[in-house]
Design a protein around this motif. Structure first.
Motif, PDB file in Angstrom:
ATOM      1  N   SER A 177       0.884  -1.246   0.014  1.00  0.00           N
ATOM      2  CA  SER A 177      -0.020  -0.087  -0.140  1.00  0.00           C
ATOM      3  C   SER A 177       0.918   1.361  -0.074  1.00  0.00           C
ATOM      4  N   VAL A 178       0.248   2.345  -0.448  1.00  0.00           N
ATOM      5  CA  VAL A 178       0.852   3.690  -0.138  1.00  0.00           C
ATOM      6  C   VAL A 178      -0.379   4.684   0.640  1.00  0.00           C
ATOM      7  N   HIS A 179       0.103   5.219   1.412  1.00  0.00           N
ATOM      8  CA  HIS A 179      -0.612   6.190   2.221  1.00  0.00           C
ATOM      9  C   HIS A 179      -0.122   7.554   1.814  1.00  0.00           C
ATOM     10  N   ALA A 180      -1.346   8.453   1.481  1.00  0.00           N
ATOM     11  CA  ALA A 180      -0.705   9.752   0.977  1.00  0.00           C
ATOM     12  C   ALA A 180      -1.793  11.085   1.667  1.00  0.00           C
ATOM     13  N   ASN A 181      -1.295  12.303   1.838  1.00  0.00           N
ATOM     14  CA  ASN A 181      -2.219  13.247   1.988  1.00  0.00           C
ATOM     15  C   ASN A 181      -2.790  13.848   1.011  1.00  0.00           C
ATOM     16  N   ILE A 182      -3.745  13.357   0.249  1.00  0.00           N
ATOM     17  CA  ILE A 182      -4.233  13.883  -0.974  1.00  0.00           C
ATOM     18  C   ILE A 182      -5.758  13.572  -1.073  1.00  0.00           C
ATOM     19  N   ARG A 197      -1.552   1.058 -17.310  1.00  0.00           N
ATOM     20  CA  ARG A 197      -0.311   0.497 -17.541  1.00  0.00           C
ATOM     21  C   ARG A 197      -0.185  -1.136 -16.732  1.00  0.00           C
ATOM     22  N   HIS A 198      -0.819  -1.154 -15.676  1.00  0.00           N
ATOM     23  CA  HIS A 198      -0.896  -2.716 -14.987  1.00  0.00           C
ATOM     24  C   HIS A 198      -1.973  -3.328 -15.146  1.00  0.00           C
ATOM     25  N   PRO A 199      -2.536  -3.839 -16.168  1.00  0.00           N
ATOM     26  CA  PRO A 199      -3.888  -4.547 -16.202  1.00  0.00           C
ATOM     27  C   PRO A 199      -3.921  -5.558 -15.184  1.00  0.00           C
ATOM     28  N   ASP A 200      -2.901  -6.241 -14.799  1.00  0.00           N
ATOM     29  CA  ASP A 200      -2.923  -7.318 -14.022  1.00  0.00           C
ATOM     30  C   ASP A 200      -2.791  -7.438 -12.556  1.00  0.00           C
ATOM     31  N   ILE A 201      -2.719  -5.809 -12.299  1.00  0.00           N
ATOM     32  CA  ILE A 201      -2.722  -5.323 -10.811  1.00  0.00           C
ATOM     33  C   ILE A 201      -3.782  -4.571 -10.404  1.00  0.00           C
ATOM     34  N   ASP A 202      -4.706  -4.772  -9.116  1.00  0.00           N
ATOM     35  CA  ASP A 202      -5.688  -4.199  -8.703  1.00  0.00           C
ATOM     36  C   ASP A 202      -5.347  -2.884  -7.856  1.00  0.00           C
ATOM     37  N   ILE A 203      -5.675  -1.633  -8.455  1.00  0.00           N
ATOM     38  CA  ILE A 203      -5.225  -0.654  -7.478  1.00  0.00           C
ATOM     39  C   ILE A 203      -6.687  -0.127  -6.922  1.00  0.00           C
ATOM     40  N   GLY A 204      -6.819  -0.132  -5.583  1.00  0.00           N
ATOM     41  CA  GLY A 204      -7.964   0.340  -4.808  1.00  0.00           C
ATOM     42  C   GLY A 204      -7.609   1.639  -4.044  1.00  0.00           C
ATOM     43  N   SER A 205      -8.346   2.564  -3.886  1.00  0.00           N
ATOM     44  CA  SER A 205      -8.132   3.928  -3.410  1.00  0.00           C
ATOM     45  C   SER A 205      -9.176   4.118  -2.108  1.00  0.00           C
ATOM     46  N   TYR A 206      -8.959   4.189  -1.016  1.00  0.00           N
ATOM     47  CA  TYR A 206      -9.615   4.106   0.073  1.00  0.00           C
ATOM     48  C   TYR A 206      -9.375   5.553   1.318  1.00  0.00           C
ATOM     49  N   PRO A 207     -10.461   6.426   0.767  1.00  0.00           N
ATOM     50  CA  PRO A 207     -10.267   7.657   1.740  1.00  0.00           C
ATOM     51  C   PRO A 207     -10.558   7.119   3.088  1.00  0.00           C
ATOM     52  N   VAL A 219      -5.766   9.236   2.582  1.00  0.00           N
ATOM     53  CA  VAL A 219      -5.997   8.115   1.550  1.00  0.00           C
ATOM     54  C   VAL A 219      -5.092   6.929   1.355  1.00  0.00           C
ATOM     55  N   ILE A 220      -5.576   5.754   1.546  1.00  0.00           N
ATOM     56  CA  ILE A 220      -4.723   4.648   1.335  1.00  0.00           C
ATOM     57  C   ILE A 220      -4.719   3.818  -0.194  1.00  0.00           C
ATOM     58  N   ALA A 249       3.700  11.279   1.132  1.00  0.00           N
ATOM     59  CA  ALA A 249       3.138   9.860   1.114  1.00  0.00           C
ATOM     60  C   ALA A 249       4.351   9.082   1.702  1.00  0.00           C
ATOM     61  N   ILE A 250       3.865   7.873   2.008  1.00  0.00           N
ATOM     62  CA  ILE A 250       4.695   6.687   2.425  1.00  0.00           C
ATOM     63  C   ILE A 250       4.377   5.316   1.830  1.00  0.00           C
ATOM     64  N   ILE A 251       5.133   4.612   1.814  1.00  0.00           N
ATOM     65  CA  ILE A 251       5.072   3.296   1.487  1.00  0.00           C
ATOM     66  C   ILE A 251       5.396   2.549   2.540  1.00  0.00           C
ATOM     67  N   PRO A 252       4.367   2.084   3.296  1.00  0.00           N
ATOM     68  CA  PRO A 252       4.524   1.199   4.633  1.00  0.00           C
ATOM     69  C   PRO A 252       5.349  -0.151   4.324  1.00  0.00           C
ATOM     70  N   SER A 253       6.224  -0.584   5.235  1.00  0.00           N
ATOM     71  CA  SER A 253       7.038  -1.654   4.804  1.00  0.00           C
ATOM     72  C   SER A 253       6.091  -2.953   5.326  1.00  0.00           C
TER      73      SER A 253
END
Lengths: 254, 254
Positions: A177-182, A197-207, A219-220, A249-253
């Motif tokens: 995940s990526v967390h961001a203040n946007i 660009r990444h059709p085999d990847i699912d990107i979800g956006s969760y405010p 948002v995550i 933004a951060i990419i939590p490990s």
């Protein structure tokens, strides 16, 4: 996603529909299955009414590789799951002598009467395969591609642990995940370009609500897929999009 | 139960099916509706895939008096609920100029660009009735018997508060409970007899895990109905059955 198997989940019980109890089983089932490359594609919650259970089981078992049910296999008048599953398959709900004997011995040892009501727990649809575990006397069972489990979370988990060894596995699904203040609207265009660009990847956006216990960021973005390198690359691109827009933004490990 | 209306709930979002997020909306919706005599009879959880949303909406709206959806009305690529609801009704997803102007003014005031992505939030199916509230710029909306709400719990609750005033009400559903230290099997026969004497009452039986935060007793019997006297009488009969079996029980007040 490629090479993943599919599952439907059926949560059975009036209490889940009335808000008396919040389901605690679906998330555990979903995460357990994803590790084995099986994705939950649909969930239905139905009351303790035979016709409703039959309709839902028959719809789900035809559409997905596996179906998992929870609830309604105890001894009381509203525990009608085994009767209903039997009806869905057009078979009888029959006594499982080995299970009967185990419960009988257990209750005798405790000096508790094995009532006619409790005996219902020893029934399962004709042809069902009992899936025993060390930790629960009453087993979950399989009939065709349908797995039937208890509703009490502690017992459901024990049954699921016993069941997963029986399942075929797909390619495991991972996530980061990526967390961001946007605000979502500000990054939506960039996010859609990355998704394309990444059709085999699912990107979800969760405010996140202000009182979110999950993240202090607004948002995550959750990135899921079967290829760890592509997940990592996608996260980097989302992070870079945040930098380009001048936001934290951060990419939590982990 | 007599004189109650029915509802279906559709929770939309990949995150609910993958276990990334546990739903926090269904129980609130169910309790809010029950106070108004509307019972949730079925819930489905589907991913952010148009065909899945269309199928579920069309199934639910034909079966129940009302349908309530949550999720997928934000600005990102996976927010496809309005497109899907429009498709389910065979209409276009069209701009709602008043909503557009409100969002535009709000973002201008904050100096934030009104992106093409964010503009998607100002769309709703042709013929939808916007249901405005004081506290949210983007409104929930109604099309026919389907009410569309946000997935973020705080915003969903604001929208639902605005919606309930528009609903017909049935006879309110009340509930009470009995907690007891007894195995379900031991009381099942007595419980079934009581249930049979009160066909307009729903008696549910919920065994508690040892670590239950709800009750220290082994089982909770939840009694629901529209007649307060009959609920009370049913609770007393369950309590008496526990006494007859020589076990501890309480009827918590409130």
């Amino acid at each position: 996603m490629k090479n993943t198997l599919t599952a439907g989940v059926l949560l059975i019980g009036n209490e889940l529909l009335s808000g008396s109890i919040e389901d605690r089983n679906l998330a555990h089932i979903a995460k357990t299955l994803e590790q084995r490359g099986i994705r939950v594609r649909e969930t239905r919650i139905v009351p303790d009414i035979e016709a409703e259970i039959v309709t839902a089981v028959n719809a789900l078992r035809q559409r997905y590789d596996y179906v998992f049910t929870t609830g309604g296999i105890g001894p009381t008048h509203d525990d009608i799951t085994s009767d209903s599953i039997a009806a869905a398959f057009g078979v009888e709900n029959v006594i499982q002598q080995e299970v009967y004997d185990l419960i009988d011995a257990y209750l005798s040892g405790k000096g508790v009467e094995f009532t006619a009501a409790a005996q219902r727990m020893a029934y399962a649809p004709q042809g069902a395969e009992m899936i025993k575990t060390d930790q629960s006397i009453v087993p979950g069972y399989r009939i065709d591609n349908v797995y039937v489990m208890a509703g009490v979370p502690r017992i459901m988990r024990i049954m699921l642990d016993g069941i997963v060894a029986h399942l075929k596995t797909g390619v495991a699904i991972h996530n980061a995940s990526v967390h961001a203040n946007i605000g979502e609207g500000e990054i939506a265009a960039a996010l859609e370009a990355i998704q394309n660009r990444h059709p085999d990847i699912d990107i979800g956006s969760y405010p996140q609500d202000k009182d979110s216990t999950i993240s202090q960021y607004r948002v995550i973005f959750v990135v899921k897929g079967t290829d760890l390198n592509e997940i990592s690359e996608t996260c980097e691109q989302i992070y870079q999009a945040c930098m380009d827009l001048g936001v934290e933004a951060i990419i939590p490990s982990g």
